[in-house]
Design a protein around this motif. Structure first.
Motif, PDB file in Angstrom:
ATOM      1  N   ASN A  15       0.975  -0.968  -0.216  1.00 44.93           N
ATOM      2  CA  ASN A  15       0.178  -0.165  -0.219  1.00 44.93           C
ATOM      3  C   ASN A  15       0.982   1.378   0.018  1.00 44.93           C
ATOM      4  OD1 ASN A  15      -2.384  -1.524  -0.239  1.00 44.93           O
ATOM      5  ND2 ASN A  15      -2.302  -1.291   2.024  1.00 44.93           N
ATOM      6  N   GLU A  16       1.595   1.305   0.737  1.00 42.50           N
ATOM      7  CA  GLU A  16       3.231   1.956   0.752  1.00 42.50           C
ATOM      8  C   GLU A  16       3.415   2.903  -0.756  1.00 42.50           C
ATOM      9  OE1 GLU A  16       4.958   3.092   5.082  1.00 42.50           O
ATOM     10  OE2 GLU A  16       5.001   0.895   4.449  1.00 42.50           O
ATOM     11  N   VAL A  17       3.728   1.361  -1.584  1.00 44.61           N
ATOM     12  CA  VAL A  17       4.631   1.258  -2.961  1.00 44.61           C
ATOM     13  C   VAL A  17       3.393   2.353  -4.111  1.00 44.61           C
ATOM     14  CG1 VAL A  17       5.918  -0.005  -4.364  1.00 44.61           C
ATOM     15  CG2 VAL A  17       6.095  -0.491  -1.814  1.00 44.61           C
ATOM     16  N   ILE A  18       2.111   1.497  -3.589  1.00 45.16           N
ATOM     17  CA  ILE A  18       1.329   2.466  -4.463  1.00 45.16           C
ATOM     18  C   ILE A  18       0.883   3.587  -4.149  1.00 45.16           C
ATOM     19  CG2 ILE A  18      -1.151   1.818  -5.086  1.00 45.16           C
ATOM     20  CD1 ILE A  18      -1.212  -0.966  -4.430  1.00 45.16           C
ATOM     21  N   SER A  19       0.821   4.137  -2.958  1.00 44.61           N
ATOM     22  CA  SER A  19       0.798   5.445  -2.521  1.00 44.61           C
ATOM     23  C   SER A  19       2.227   5.952  -3.250  1.00 44.61           C
ATOM     24  CB  SER A  19       1.116   5.493  -1.528  1.00 44.61           C
ATOM     25  OG  SER A  19       0.473   6.897  -1.146  1.00 44.61           O
ATOM     26  N   ILE A  20       2.923   5.791  -3.041  1.00 46.36           N
ATOM     27  CA  ILE A  20       4.127   6.641  -3.615  1.00 46.36           C
ATOM     28  C   ILE A  20       4.447   6.671  -4.857  1.00 46.36           C
ATOM     29  CG2 ILE A  20       7.008   6.314  -3.570  1.00 46.36           C
ATOM     30  CD1 ILE A  20       6.764   5.079   0.064  1.00 46.36           C
ATOM     31  N   THR A  21       4.255   5.548  -5.674  1.00 46.92           N
ATOM     32  CA  THR A  21       4.415   5.544  -6.863  1.00 46.92           C
ATOM     33  C   THR A  21       3.357   5.780  -7.935  1.00 46.92           C
ATOM     34  OG1 THR A  21       3.872   3.079  -7.514  1.00 46.92           O
ATOM     35  CG2 THR A  21       6.304   3.539  -6.967  1.00 46.92           C
ATOM     36  N   SER A  22       1.912   5.807  -7.366  1.00 43.29           N
ATOM     37  CA  SER A  22       0.603   6.607  -8.287  1.00 43.29           C
ATOM     38  C   SER A  22       0.273   4.827  -9.352  1.00 43.29           C
ATOM     39  CB  SER A  22       1.003   6.726  -8.433  1.00 43.29           C
ATOM     40  OG  SER A  22       1.279   8.766  -7.625  1.00 43.29           O
ATOM     41  N   LEU A  23       1.002   3.836  -8.651  1.00 42.80           N
ATOM     42  CA  LEU A  23       0.910   2.785  -9.972  1.00 42.80           C
ATOM     43  C   LEU A  23       0.320   2.061  -9.309  1.00 42.80           C
ATOM     44  CD1 LEU A  23       4.598   1.788 -10.519  1.00 42.80           C
ATOM     45  CD2 LEU A  23       2.696   2.931 -12.093  1.00 42.80           C
ATOM     46  N   CYS A  24      -0.479   0.897  -9.901  1.00 42.94           N
ATOM     47  CA  CYS A  24      -1.982   0.267  -9.149  1.00 42.94           C
ATOM     48  C   CYS A  24      -0.450  -0.937  -9.155  1.00 42.94           C
ATOM     49  CB  CYS A  24      -2.821  -0.471 -10.081  1.00 42.94           C
ATOM     50  SG  CYS A  24      -2.233  -1.090 -11.113  1.00 42.94           S
ATOM     51  N   ASN A  36      11.698  -4.020 -14.497  1.00 40.99           N
ATOM     52  CA  ASN A  36      11.959  -2.585 -14.092  1.00 40.99           C
ATOM     53  C   ASN A  36      11.522  -2.319 -12.695  1.00 40.99           C
ATOM     54  OD1 ASN A  36      12.870  -1.911 -17.213  1.00 40.99           O
ATOM     55  ND2 ASN A  36      10.531  -2.617 -17.848  1.00 40.99           N
ATOM     56  N   PHE A  37      11.178  -2.978 -11.686  1.00 45.22           N
ATOM     57  CA  PHE A  37      10.797  -1.992 -10.060  1.00 45.22           C
ATOM     58  C   PHE A  37      11.616  -3.028  -9.561  1.00 45.22           C
ATOM     59  CE2 PHE A  37       8.139  -1.916  -7.440  1.00 45.22           C
ATOM     60  CZ  PHE A  37       7.762   0.024  -7.677  1.00 45.22           C
ATOM     61  N   PRO A  38      11.693  -2.996  -8.712  1.00 45.54           N
ATOM     62  CA  PRO A  38      12.775  -3.332  -7.741  1.00 45.54           C
ATOM     63  C   PRO A  38      11.964  -4.877  -6.841  1.00 45.54           C
ATOM     64  CG  PRO A  38      13.037  -1.342  -7.202  1.00 45.54           C
ATOM     65  CD  PRO A  38      12.357  -0.668  -8.175  1.00 45.54           C
ATOM     66  N   ASN A  39      12.355  -5.908  -6.687  1.00 42.80           N
ATOM     67  CA  ASN A  39      11.704  -6.798  -6.324  1.00 42.80           C
ATOM     68  C   ASN A  39      11.509  -6.742  -4.703  1.00 42.80           C
ATOM     69  OD1 ASN A  39      10.293  -9.142  -6.388  1.00 42.80           O
ATOM     70  ND2 ASN A  39      12.302 -10.357  -7.692  1.00 42.80           N
ATOM     71  N   ASN A  40      10.923  -7.821  -4.416  1.00 38.77           N
ATOM     72  CA  ASN A  40      10.556  -7.967  -3.133  1.00 38.77           C
ATOM     73  C   ASN A  40      10.952  -8.483  -2.191  1.00 38.77           C
ATOM     74  OD1 ASN A  40       8.552  -9.391  -3.665  1.00 38.77           O
ATOM     75  ND2 ASN A  40       6.412  -8.133  -3.661  1.00 38.77           N
ATOM     76  N   GLU A  59      10.820   5.450  -8.373  1.00 36.12           N
ATOM     77  CA  GLU A  59      10.054   4.975  -9.670  1.00 36.12           C
ATOM     78  C   GLU A  59       9.359   6.732  -9.547  1.00 36.12           C
ATOM     79  OE1 GLU A  59      11.118   2.475 -11.446  1.00 36.12           O
ATOM     80  OE2 GLU A  59      12.337   1.939 -10.093  1.00 36.12           O
ATOM     81  N   ARG A  60       8.900   6.925 -10.821  1.00 44.91           N
ATOM     82  CA  ARG A  60       8.747   7.549 -11.925  1.00 44.91           C
ATOM     83  C   ARG A  60       6.925   7.987 -11.010  1.00 44.91           C
ATOM     84  NH1 ARG A  60       6.457   7.671 -16.970  1.00 44.91           N
ATOM     85  NH2 ARG A  60       7.554   5.323 -17.990  1.00 44.91           N
ATOM     86  N   LYS A  61       6.453   8.181 -11.282  1.00 45.19           N
ATOM     87  CA  LYS A  61       4.491   8.805 -11.200  1.00 45.19           C
ATOM     88  C   LYS A  61       3.904   8.935 -12.347  1.00 45.19           C
ATOM     89  CE  LYS A  61       4.175  10.491  -6.587  1.00 45.19           C
ATOM     90  NZ  LYS A  61       4.033  10.654  -5.455  1.00 45.19           N
ATOM     91  N   LEU A  62       3.090   8.220 -12.572  1.00 43.22           N
ATOM     92  CA  LEU A  62       2.809   8.179 -13.804  1.00 43.22           C
ATOM     93  C   LEU A  62       1.777   9.308 -14.350  1.00 43.22           C
ATOM     94  CD1 LEU A  62       0.032   4.919 -13.985  1.00 43.22           C
ATOM     95  CD2 LEU A  62       2.213   5.258 -15.280  1.00 43.22           C
ATOM     96  N   GLU A  63       1.833   9.773 -15.464  1.00 45.90           N
ATOM     97  CA  GLU A  63       1.854  10.731 -15.804  1.00 45.90           C
ATOM     98  C   GLU A  63       0.674  11.097 -16.572  1.00 45.90           C
ATOM     99  OE1 GLU A  63       4.215  12.172 -19.131  1.00 45.90           O
ATOM    100  OE2 GLU A  63       5.966  11.288 -17.930  1.00 45.90           O
TER     101      GLU A  63
END
Length: 63
Positions: A15-24, A36-40, A59-63
């Motif tokens: 949930n924190e990663v989703i909030s930080i990155t704005s990715l689903c 293209n994304f760090p593994n958990n 990681e960049r947020k979605l535009e």
């Protein structure tokens, strides 16, 4: 045990990663699969988390 090497690190839950990155959730896992994304890591049992210094907060947020 994998977690021991991250003793002084802060862990981020999904949930924190989703909030930080704005990715689903599915986008995060697709990016992990494509490399293209760090593994958990496994924190305890089935619990997974990302190491904050692992780069997912950069990681960049979605535009």
């Amino acid at each position: 045990m994998e977690i021991m090497q991250y003793q002084n690190e802060r862990f981020l839950r999904l949930n924190e990663v989703i909030s930080i990155t704005s990715l689903c959730k599915s986008s995060i896992y697709n990016l992990i699969k494509s490399g293209n994304f760090p593994n958990n890591i496994t924190v305890m049992g089935k619990r997974k988390a990302w190491v904050e210094s692992g780069g997912c907060h950069k990681e960049r947020k979605l535009e």
